[in-house]
Design a protein around this motif. Structure first.
Motif, short mmCIF file in Angstrom:
data_model
loop_
_atom_site.label_atom_id
_atom_site.label_comp_id
_atom_site.label_asym_id
_atom_site.label_seq_id
_atom_site.Cartn_x
_atom_site.Cartn_y
_atom_site.Cartn_z
N UNK A 49 0.83 -1.20 0.00
CA UNK A 49 0.00 0.00 0.00
C UNK A 49 0.87 1.25 0.00
N UNK A 50 0.48 2.23 -0.77
CA UNK A 50 1.20 3.50 -0.82
C UNK A 50 0.56 4.46 0.16
N UNK A 51 1.29 4.82 1.20
CA UNK A 51 0.77 5.73 2.22
C UNK A 51 0.92 7.17 1.73
N UNK A 52 -0.20 7.77 1.35
CA UNK A 52 -0.17 9.15 0.86
C UNK A 52 -0.71 10.13 1.90
N UNK A 53 -0.94 9.64 3.11
CA UNK A 53 -1.53 10.50 4.13
C UNK A 53 -0.51 11.37 4.84
N UNK A 54 0.77 11.05 4.67
CA UNK A 54 1.80 11.85 5.33
C UNK A 54 3.08 11.78 4.52
N UNK A 55 3.99 12.72 4.69
CA UNK A 55 5.25 12.73 3.93
C UNK A 55 6.07 11.47 4.20
N UNK A 56 6.82 11.04 3.19
CA UNK A 56 7.64 9.85 3.33
C UNK A 56 8.68 10.03 4.42
N UNK A 57 9.18 11.25 4.59
CA UNK A 57 10.21 11.49 5.59
C UNK A 57 9.68 11.20 7.00
N UNK A 58 8.38 11.39 7.22
CA UNK A 58 7.80 11.06 8.52
C UNK A 58 7.93 9.57 8.80
N UNK A 59 7.65 8.76 7.78
CA UNK A 59 7.79 7.31 7.94
C UNK A 59 9.25 6.93 8.15
N UNK A 60 10.14 7.60 7.44
CA UNK A 60 11.57 7.31 7.58
C UNK A 60 12.03 7.59 9.01
#
Length: 328
Positions: A219-230
């Motif tokens: 799944x592509x999480x588009x709800x928050x910036x990728x850097x947040x997940x990083x």
């Protein structure tokens, strides 16, 4: 052109077999690479099967890859949808699976356990289908793995002096790795007569935290910036005390780093530009370079080798960024 197709057919029949691509019982083999291999090879073989004249063996390989793609997603508890993952309607994808299980009795049995349970006592945790033994197990006690009527993974220990007695442990899990870690912890107790090493407890707790990332892999999480997940995954990895936890979260972090760099490539901006969108903190050039390094590690160890050349070229074209902040 036909000779070219024949060469490709022969290559895939040798190198794209599921038993070559997937090692279900070894949790130290990165699951991202195995999933990438299954997904990519399924797409390639499916394309070859669109030829006017196609080898029956190639059709069988396509069908086997479809089955194992679904099995792997179930094995590691990943949300799976054929249109998103396999690029085709669910009905067509399932037709490939049914063609496979019509030929392979063992896989038909496993599919039945996961679906209708015609051959199982439905929802019965005491009715267990044997999946196999742990190939990495040492000592006089072996580990047997199974899947019960509630579609949960189980394990049993087989002592050398009672190899035909199977008593399934009460512990049950929704993914294989959780069961494997529990089994190896118990195996260590039986073999040494001592309490399980604390690292096993740490590994199980850390895997439980990692499991949610595996579930959302497709799944592509588009709800928050990728850097947040990083940043989130980096924090999880630094908390890990076990080698397995560090290994598992390290692979997840590499994957998120790759997604971040790919985002920069798609937007034709630097890694630093993507980072700025997700944080108000000053961006250090070392951070951008570290992310790119982790993205390269993902390409080296977490994707189908057939994709590496193209992905390495993509990474080469993405710059980390310059004059990112006053902090150098």
């Amino acid at each position: 052109m036909r000779e070219l197709h024949s060469t490709r057919d022969t290559w895939h029949l040798t190198h794209s077999r599921p038993d070559v691509l997937v090692d279900y019982f070894n949790p130290w083999t990165p699951m991202t690479r195995q999933i990438s291999q299954l997904t990519h090879r399924f797409g390639m073989v499916s394309a070859l099967c669109e030829q006017v004249s196609v080898d029956e063996k190639l059709l069988e390989l396509r069908n086997a890859l479809a089955f194992h793609l679904l099995r792997a997603a179930t094995w590691w508890r990943m949300d799976f949808a054929a249109p998103r993952v396999a690029g085709m309607p669910t009905t067509r994808f399932m037709a490939h699976i049914h063609a496979h299980i019509d030929r392979v009795a063992m896989d038909e049995t496993l599919f039945d356990v996961l679906t209708w349970q015609h051959h199982m006592r439905r929802d019965d945790p005491s009715h267990v289908m044997v999946l196999g033994t742990d190939p990495l197990c040492r000592g006089g006690t072996s580990i047997l793995y199974g899947l019960d009527g509630q579609r949960r993974f189980r394990f049993a220990l087989h002592a050398a002096d009672t190899p035909h007695v199977t008593e399934w442990d009460d512990a049950a899990h929704t993914d294989f790795v959780s069961t494997c870690l529990a089994a190896r912890a118990r195996h260590g107790v039986v073999e040494t007569g001592r309490e399980a090493l604390g690292e096993w407890d740490d590994a199980r707790l850390e895997h439980a935290r990692a499991a949610k990332y595996h579930t959302l892999y497709f799944r592509q999480d588009t709800t928050r910036p990728v850097i947040d997940r990083y940043i989130e995954v980096l924090g999880e990895m630094t908390r890990c005390r076990s080698r397995f936890g560090q290994f598992e979260f390290g692979n997840i972090l590499n994957h998120v780093a790759f997604q971040l760099v790919r985002t920069a490539h798609e937007r034709q901006v630097s890694i630093a530009d993507v980072l700025r969108e997700g944080t108000t903190q000053p961006i250090n050039l070392r951070v951008a370079n570290s992310i790119k390094k982790r993205a390269r590690a993902h390409v080296a160890h977490g994707v189908d080798p057939l994709l590496r050349e193209g992905l390495d070229a993509m990474l080469d074209n993405v710059v980390a960024g310059y004059s990112l902040s006053d902090q150098f």
